[in-house]
Write an enzyme that holds these catalytic residues in place. Structure first.
Site, PDB file in Angstrom:
ATOM      1  N   SER A   1     147.140 107.075  -8.259  1.00 52.64           N
ATOM      2  CA  SER A   1     146.623 107.154  -9.628  1.00 52.64           C
ATOM      3  C   SER A   1     147.691 106.648 -10.594  1.00 52.64           C
ATOM      4  O   SER A   1     148.895 106.778 -10.331  1.00 52.64           O
ATOM      5  CB  SER A   1     146.294 108.609  -9.937  1.00 52.64           C
ATOM      6  OG  SER A   1     146.282 108.828 -11.334  1.00 52.64           O
ATOM      7  N   SER A   2     147.239 106.148 -11.740  1.00 50.88           N
ATOM      8  CA  SER A   2     148.208 105.655 -12.737  1.00 50.88           C
ATOM      9  C   SER A   2     148.990 106.799 -13.390  1.00 50.88           C
ATOM     10  O   SER A   2     149.961 106.543 -14.097  1.00 50.88           O
ATOM     11  CB  SER A   2     147.496 104.838 -13.813  1.00 50.88           C
ATOM     12  OG  SER A   2     146.577 105.645 -14.501  1.00 50.88           O
ATOM     13  N   CYS A   3     148.583 108.056 -13.136  1.00 54.09           N
ATOM     14  CA  CYS A   3     149.324 109.176 -13.741  1.00 54.09           C
ATOM     15  C   CYS A   3     150.663 109.429 -13.037  1.00 54.09           C
ATOM     16  O   CYS A   3     151.420 110.299 -13.445  1.00 54.09           O
ATOM     17  CB  CYS A   3     148.483 110.438 -13.762  1.00 54.09           C
ATOM     18  SG  CYS A   3     148.207 111.114 -12.138  1.00 54.09           S
TER      19      CYS A   3
ATOM     20  N   HIS B   1     136.324 113.738 -15.904  1.00 51.78           N
ATOM     21  CA  HIS B   1     137.101 112.814 -16.728  1.00 51.78           C
ATOM     22  C   HIS B   1     136.314 112.451 -17.989  1.00 51.78           C
ATOM     23  O   HIS B   1     135.154 112.800 -18.120  1.00 51.78           O
ATOM     24  CB  HIS B   1     137.438 111.551 -15.924  1.00 51.78           C
ATOM     25  CG  HIS B   1     138.519 111.774 -14.923  1.00 51.78           C
ATOM     26  ND1 HIS B   1     138.268 111.808 -13.569  1.00 51.78           N
ATOM     27  CD2 HIS B   1     139.830 112.011 -15.067  1.00 51.78           C
ATOM     28  CE1 HIS B   1     139.403 112.050 -12.935  1.00 51.78           C
ATOM     29  NE2 HIS B   1     140.366 112.182 -13.823  1.00 51.78           N
TER      30      HIS B   1
ATOM     31  N   TYR C   1     149.167 117.043 -10.051  1.00 55.72           N
ATOM     32  CA  TYR C   1     148.392 116.002  -9.369  1.00 55.72           C
ATOM     33  C   TYR C   1     149.262 114.754  -9.165  1.00 55.72           C
ATOM     34  O   TYR C   1     149.265 114.150  -8.083  1.00 55.72           O
ATOM     35  CB  TYR C   1     147.170 115.675 -10.236  1.00 55.72           C
ATOM     36  CG  TYR C   1     146.267 114.609  -9.693  1.00 55.72           C
ATOM     37  CD1 TYR C   1     145.379 114.878  -8.661  1.00 55.72           C
ATOM     38  CD2 TYR C   1     146.279 113.310 -10.226  1.00 55.72           C
ATOM     39  CE1 TYR C   1     144.534 113.898  -8.166  1.00 55.72           C
ATOM     40  CE2 TYR C   1     145.437 112.327  -9.739  1.00 55.72           C
ATOM     41  CZ  TYR C   1     144.565 112.626  -8.714  1.00 55.72           C
ATOM     42  OH  TYR C   1     143.732 111.647  -8.223  1.00 55.72           O
TER      43      TYR C   1
ATOM     44  N   LYS D   1     150.441 112.739  -5.718  1.00 54.13           N
ATOM     45  CA  LYS D   1     150.184 111.308  -5.502  1.00 54.13           C
ATOM     46  C   LYS D   1     151.492 110.544  -5.255  1.00 54.13           C
ATOM     47  O   LYS D   1     151.520 109.598  -4.466  1.00 54.13           O
ATOM     48  CB  LYS D   1     149.424 110.719  -6.692  1.00 54.13           C
ATOM     49  CG  LYS D   1     147.985 111.211  -6.796  1.00 54.13           C
ATOM     50  CD  LYS D   1     147.179 110.753  -5.602  1.00 54.13           C
ATOM     51  CE  LYS D   1     145.723 111.152  -5.663  1.00 54.13           C
ATOM     52  NZ  LYS D   1     144.991 110.784  -4.441  1.00 54.13           N
TER      53      LYS D   1
END
Ligand code: GDP
Length: 313
Positions: free
Chosen positions: A108-110, A180, A137, A141
């Site tokens: 994920s981009s987070c 989301h 989270y 990842k």
């Protein structure tokens, strides 16, 4: 990779996994394993290893994860961390023991630091503190992408990762609080329309910007990476390279759904990162680019929402 190869898609009932299955099928890959949760519990190390040994997949796509929107991430913090760590640890170990050839891990981009330079390049990883609302989270990842990287470095394994921007589309999870922003807005706006409300509340200030990618474009990116035969970086960003404010997203959804009331802002809810636009030059260099525009994607999502029964909402 041959079209007869056996490919196991984990998370195949979810938004991303189901899109990958559709994409592989339309590319004539027909030897697909798509176990649901009742057939394979990825939280069980024993069950996961037994499944891999019994089925011996050639390749694996790990699209199974516990996912949710900003409030869910910020509330169920321990659950997001432990469940995602468990799933990915079990799957990486099983891939190694069952001698799987290619493994594609979805991140994920987070994973990127809160203050990353925009657009965010892959090199920004671990250069600063994370955004607090989804730190657990993101940590899971990061651990996943590091597993892929280090199995490759230590054992020469063909494992790699993709880091998608915010995804939306068919089979999304439409829940007023837990999902989301796009499915959340659609579900809450439908409710506001049904109740004939003259005001609709957007979480946060409306000022954060996000980059949205339609899930079928993401699936195509995953298949492009899987089919790529040369060497690849340890992980690649996947996105459109363009972002839009949450206020504008809400205005577009209101217009498409026919909500005529006033849009107001609930600043008691978190904004999260103000911007997280990805640099997607590396994945584009492989010949992939997104095909579905934002407005078209929103129309498809709303259509999907109205076509499903209440079970998925
Ligand atoms: P994020 O990218 O991890 O922050 O994930 P989200 O998709 O949950 O949220 C994106 C942005 O949209 C945040 O700034 C939220 O505060 C904002 N937002 C506005 N309305 C909503 C809503 O109804 N649901 C969600 N999840 N976010 C919303």
């Amino acid at each position: 990779m041959k079209q007869s190869d056996k490919i196991l898609i984990l998370g195949s009932k979810g938004m991303v996994g189901s899109a990958i299955v559709r994409n592989l099928q339309s590319d004539n890959f027909s030897n697909l394993l798509t176990p649901g949760r009742s057939e394979l519990d990825l939280l069980s190390q024993k069950e996961t290893l037994e499944y891999f040994m019994a089925n011996k997949p050639d390749h694996v796509v790990l699209a199974a994860a516990k996912v949710g929107g900003i409030v869910a991430n910020n509330t169920y913090r321990a659950d997001y961390l432990i469940e995602n760590l468990s799933i990915q640890n079990n799957v990486f170990e099983a891939c190694f023991k069952a001698d799987v050839d290619k493994l594609l891990f979805l991140g994920s981009s987070c994973i990127y630091p809160k203050n990353s330079e925009q657009p965010i390049r892959e090199e920004s990883l671990l250069t600063g503190p994370l955004e607090p609302t989804n730190e657990p989270y993101a940590i899971a990842k990061i651990a996943g992408l590091k597993l892929a990287e280090n199995y490759k470095r230590q054992y020469g394994k063909n494992y790699m990762s993709v880091m998608p921007t915010n995804l939306f589309g068919e089979n999304d999870y439409f829940h007023p609080e837990k999902s989301h922003v796009i499915p959340g807005l659609i579900a809450r706006m439908d409710d506001a329309i049904k109740k004939d409300q003259d005001e609709f509340s957007i979480w946060g200030s409306g000022n954060p910007k996000r980059e949205f990618l339609y899930v079928d474009d993401m699936a195509q990116a995953c298949v492009t990476v899987l089919k790529h035969e040369g060497d690849l970086p340890y992980f690649l960003n996947v996105g459109t390279g363009e972002d839009i404010s949450i206020k504008e997203v809400a205005q577009i959804i209101a217009k498409e759904m026919g909500f005529k009331g006033k849009l107001v802002f609930d600043t008691s809810k978190p904004d999260g990162m103000m911007r997280k636009l990805l640099d997607v030059s590396k994945i584009k260099a492989l010949g992939w680019s997104p095909k579905i525009g934002f407005q078209e994607g929103i129309k498809k999502s709303i259509e999907f929402y109205y076509s499903t029964d209440n079970l998925r909402r």
